[in-house]
Design an enzyme around this catalytic site. Structure first.
Site, short mmCIF file in Angstrom:
data_model
loop_
_atom_site.label_atom_id
_atom_site.label_comp_id
_atom_site.label_asym_id
_atom_site.label_seq_id
_atom_site.Cartn_x
_atom_site.Cartn_y
_atom_site.Cartn_z
N ASP A 1 0.30 -4.96 4.65
CA ASP A 1 -1.11 -4.60 4.48
C ASP A 1 -1.97 -5.78 4.00
O ASP A 1 -3.13 -5.59 3.67
CB ASP A 1 -1.22 -3.39 3.52
CG ASP A 1 -2.39 -2.49 3.85
OD1 ASP A 1 -2.92 -2.59 4.96
OD2 ASP A 1 -2.77 -1.68 2.98
N ASP B 1 0.84 -1.20 0.00
CA ASP B 1 0.00 0.00 0.00
C ASP B 1 0.88 1.25 0.00
O ASP B 1 1.29 1.74 1.04
CB ASP B 1 -0.92 -0.01 1.24
CG ASP B 1 -1.82 1.21 1.29
OD1 ASP B 1 -1.90 1.94 0.27
OD2 ASP B 1 -2.45 1.42 2.35
N ARG C 1 -10.95 -0.45 2.04
CA ARG C 1 -12.41 -0.54 2.11
C ARG C 1 -13.03 -0.74 0.74
O ARG C 1 -14.10 -1.34 0.61
CB ARG C 1 -12.95 0.73 2.79
CG ARG C 1 -12.63 2.00 2.04
CD ARG C 1 -12.81 3.25 2.88
NE ARG C 1 -11.74 3.41 3.88
CZ ARG C 1 -11.67 4.42 4.73
NH1 ARG C 1 -12.62 5.35 4.73
NH2 ARG C 1 -10.66 4.51 5.59
N LYS D 1 1.74 7.88 0.33
CA LYS D 1 2.12 7.94 1.74
C LYS D 1 3.50 8.56 1.87
O LYS D 1 4.33 8.40 0.97
CB LYS D 1 2.18 6.52 2.31
CG LYS D 1 0.85 5.88 2.61
CD LYS D 1 1.06 4.52 3.25
CE LYS D 1 -0.25 3.79 3.45
NZ LYS D 1 -1.15 4.43 4.43
N GLU E 1 -7.88 2.58 0.31
CA GLU E 1 -8.09 1.56 -0.73
C GLU E 1 -8.65 0.26 -0.17
O GLU E 1 -9.36 -0.46 -0.87
CB GLU E 1 -6.76 1.28 -1.45
CG GLU E 1 -5.81 0.26 -0.79
CD GLU E 1 -5.32 0.68 0.59
OE1 GLU E 1 -5.37 1.89 0.89
OE2 GLU E 1 -4.90 -0.19 1.37
N ASP F 1 -5.62 6.50 -0.77
CA ASP F 1 -5.02 5.70 0.30
C ASP F 1 -6.08 4.98 1.14
O ASP F 1 -5.76 4.12 1.95
CB ASP F 1 -4.15 6.60 1.19
CG ASP F 1 -3.15 5.80 2.02
OD1 ASP F 1 -3.00 4.59 1.75
OD2 ASP F 1 -2.52 6.39 2.92
N1 BES Z 1 -3.21 0.25 5.25
C1 BES Z 1 -3.59 1.52 5.73
C2 BES Z 1 -3.88 1.52 7.22
C3 BES Z 1 -2.68 1.32 8.12
C4 BES Z 1 -1.95 2.41 8.57
C5 BES Z 1 -2.32 0.07 8.56
C6 BES Z 1 -0.87 2.22 9.41
C7 BES Z 1 -1.23 -0.13 9.39
C8 BES Z 1 -0.51 0.96 9.82
C9 BES Z 1 -4.85 1.99 5.01
O1 BES Z 1 -4.98 1.58 3.69
C10 BES Z 1 -4.80 3.48 4.99
O2 BES Z 1 -3.95 4.01 4.36
N2 BES Z 1 -5.73 4.10 5.69
C11 BES Z 1 -5.79 5.52 5.77
C12 BES Z 1 -7.24 5.93 5.61
C13 BES Z 1 -7.42 7.41 5.35
C14 BES Z 1 -6.81 7.79 4.02
C15 BES Z 1 -8.90 7.73 5.36
C16 BES Z 1 -5.23 5.93 7.12
O3 BES Z 1 -5.40 5.21 8.09
O4 BES Z 1 -4.59 6.97 7.16
ZN ZN Z 2 -4.04 -0.15 3.20
MN MN Z 3 -4.02 2.91 2.35
#
Ligand code: BES
Ligand code: ZN
Ligand code: MN
Length: 518
Positions: free
Chosen positions: A297, A279, A360, A286, A358, A356
């Site tokens: 991920d 991811d 869901r 990111k 993604e 990001d």
């Molecule tokens: N895979 C990430 C969530 C994550 C973050 C897992 C840190 C483990 C450690 C997910 O896809 C993500 O990026 N989520 C975003 C959502 C936001 C863009 C609404 C997040 O948590 O920042």
């Molecule tokens: Zn993710």
């Molecule tokens: Mn993400």
């Protein structure tokens, strides 16, 4: 790691180390103390107690003390492991302690160990914890190390002799407990391997191959679908996320079907795992530090695959499916854009406000597909939001869902298996956050209550089916070692899923066996 039961006098057992878990009260009172302690101390002419005292070992949780026996006993060393207070004991305390003990034994280059099971009320679950903790504590991910090869080749604990508490006789059920616990521990180690593997060598294609191998090994059906078939399934959200990568997406579907027709016809349980093999965030890229751990991920799918391996062995009297949409989230000229509208399998349209968010999207399409199997329950595991780590810390997973009965079953299974999961609310006050000006909804809200809005998004795709969503972003992978956990993937979720299946099995069998009324 091989397990057997030791019989007779612990001080006569031949092994590199005798591991002796002790409660704090065992150091001060004879009541409840394992006889192995007094016997060893006697043979060492009181040196064991004296040394423990000098080293400040009081049986506190996280304390360890190693004593050389200088040929006075069959074992080369005695390792005392603190369990803390007896009133605070849970099998997880023992799981953590023995994990620590096996790690220390490996550092001592021990190959064989005798391990004392403490005299506690929860004997069966403690025996299970002892075996799981040993297997997990012995785990190391050194596949890619070429330097320090000595360390890689160094002996490790391979044989464990289990010593039952004083006055407890061995019975047949204990062999079964050890067998399943070993399988569960190994399945969690398999999940760890999948999580720890770099994204370059754990692509959606490779993950699907691993899933097929697990299915083949356990006699499960495996169905792997590529891009064209996923297009045929109209999984527009899944395809949208996958578009930016040169790696082909894979829809992975494993099925366990019970042999008996009356069991096979029962409504299935479906496990869904997030399987983003990397991811990057996509165009909503990111920052570099946050991206480093994003090979993990796919930890949700790793847990589901580990659990399926055990399900194949347990052969529960109901079908179990595992579904995962595997792909990479990458930025490129082909990538899905901010502002794009994706059409989901259910027909609902989604405006992309953050690429990001993604997980869901992929999960939404896969959950809709899961729902078509008319399941009794859907449980999904996903490293879904950083917000869940902010809310609960790195060691605890969040649980979401409105079916209280399924929720309690999952929470009870988690508690019994020593994985910490807490329920978070699907509060109506955050429902409007995902309203879009151009489509049925958008894929991301603001930071506040981020794991709740993510769960609200998923809920749109499961219909009325009992469903629990587990956000495992924190505990699926840890940056600090602890007890039976090493840094990196933990295999979190495997134990809870297996325990859930075992409990559901027991419930169904109890209904069948209950005598007719009247
Ligand atoms: N895979 C990430 C969530 C994550 C973050 C897992 C840190 C483990 C450690 C997910 O896809 C993500 O990026 N989520 C975003 C959502 C936001 C863009 C609404 C997040 O948590 O920042
Ligand atoms: Zn993710
Ligand atoms: Mn993400």
């Amino acid at each position: 790691m091989n397990f057997s039961f030791a019989t007779g006098d612990a001080t006569k057992a031949k092994a590199d180390v005798l591991i002796l878990p002790l409660f704090d009260t065992d150091l001060t009172s004879k009541k409840g103390q394992p006889s192995a302690w007094a016997k060893s101390d006697q043979k060492l002419r009181g040196l064991l107690a004296k040394l423990a005292q000098q080293e400040g070992f009081k049986g506190k949780a996280e304390q360890t003390c190693v004593v050389q026996t200088h040929g006075k006993l069959g074992v080369g060393r005695i390792m005392l492991l603190g369990l803390g207070a007896r009133v605070k004991f849970t099998p997880e305390v023992l799981r953590l302690a023995i994990g620590r003990g096996i790690k220390a034994a490996n550092r001592l280059r021990a190959k064989t160990a005798v391990v004392q099971l403490p005299g506690v009320r929860e004997l069966d679950s403690s025996l299970q914890a002892l075996v799981e903790g040993s297997v997990l504590g012995g785990y190391r991910y050194d596949k890619w190390r070429t330097t320090n090869a000595d360390e890689k080749r160094a002996p490790r604990v391979e044989k464990v002799q289990l010593l039952l508490p004083d006055g407890v006789a061995k019975d047949k059920s204990m062999d079964a407990t050890v067998g399943i616990a070993k399988a569960v521990g190994e399945a969690a180690c398999l999940a760890r391997d999948l999580v720890n593997e770099p994204a370059g060598t754990m692509t959606p294609t490779i993950l699907a191959e691993q899933a097929s191998a697990i299915a083949q090994g356990g006699g499960l059906e495996a169905r792997i679908s590529g891009r064209t078939e996923i297009e045929g399934l109209k999984m527009g959200m899944f395809l949208g996320v996958a578009r930016g990568s040169v790696e082909e997406p894979r829809l992975i579907h494993l099925t366990y079907t019970p042999a008996a027709a009356e069991h096979a016809s029962r409504p299935p349980v479906v496990f869904v795992g997030k399987a983003i093999t990397f991811d990057s965030g996509g165009l909503s890229l990111k920052p570099s530090e946050g991206m480093l751990e994003m090979k993990t991920d796919m930890a949700g799918s790793a847990a589901v695959l580990g659990a399926m391996k055990v399900v194949a062995r347990l052969k529960p009297p109901f079908p179990v499916h595992a579904l995962m949409g595997a792909c990479e989230n990458m930025p490129s000229g082909h990538a899905y854009r901010l502002g794009d509208v994706l059409v989901s399998r259910l027909g609902k349209t989604v405006e992309i406000t953050n690429t990001d968010a993604e997980g869901r999207l992929v999960l939404g399409d896969v959950l809709a597909y899961a729902n078509e199997l008319r399941p009794a329950a859907i449980i999904d595991l996903a490293t879904l939001t950083g917000a869940c780590i902010v809310a609960l810390g790195p060691w605890v997973a969040g649980a979401f869902g409105e079916d209280d009965q399924l929720m309690w079953s999952v929470l009870e299974a988690a508690r019994a298996s020593g994985e910490e999961i807490w329920r978070l609310p699907l509060t109506d006050t955050l429902k409007d956050v995902l309203k879009s000006d151009v489509a049925d909804m958008k894929n991301a809200g603001d930071r506040n209550g981020g794991s709740i809005t993510a769960a609200h998004f998923l809920k749109e795709f499961v219909g009325d089916t009992p469903w629990v969503h587990l956000d495992i972003a924190g505990p699926s992978n840890v940056s600090k070692e602890k007890g039976y956990m090493a840094r990196g993937g933990t295999g979190f979720g495997v134990r809870t899923l297996v325990e859930y299946v075992r409990r559901r099995t027991a419930e169904l069998e109890a209904v069948v066996e209950a005598p007719a009324e009247g």
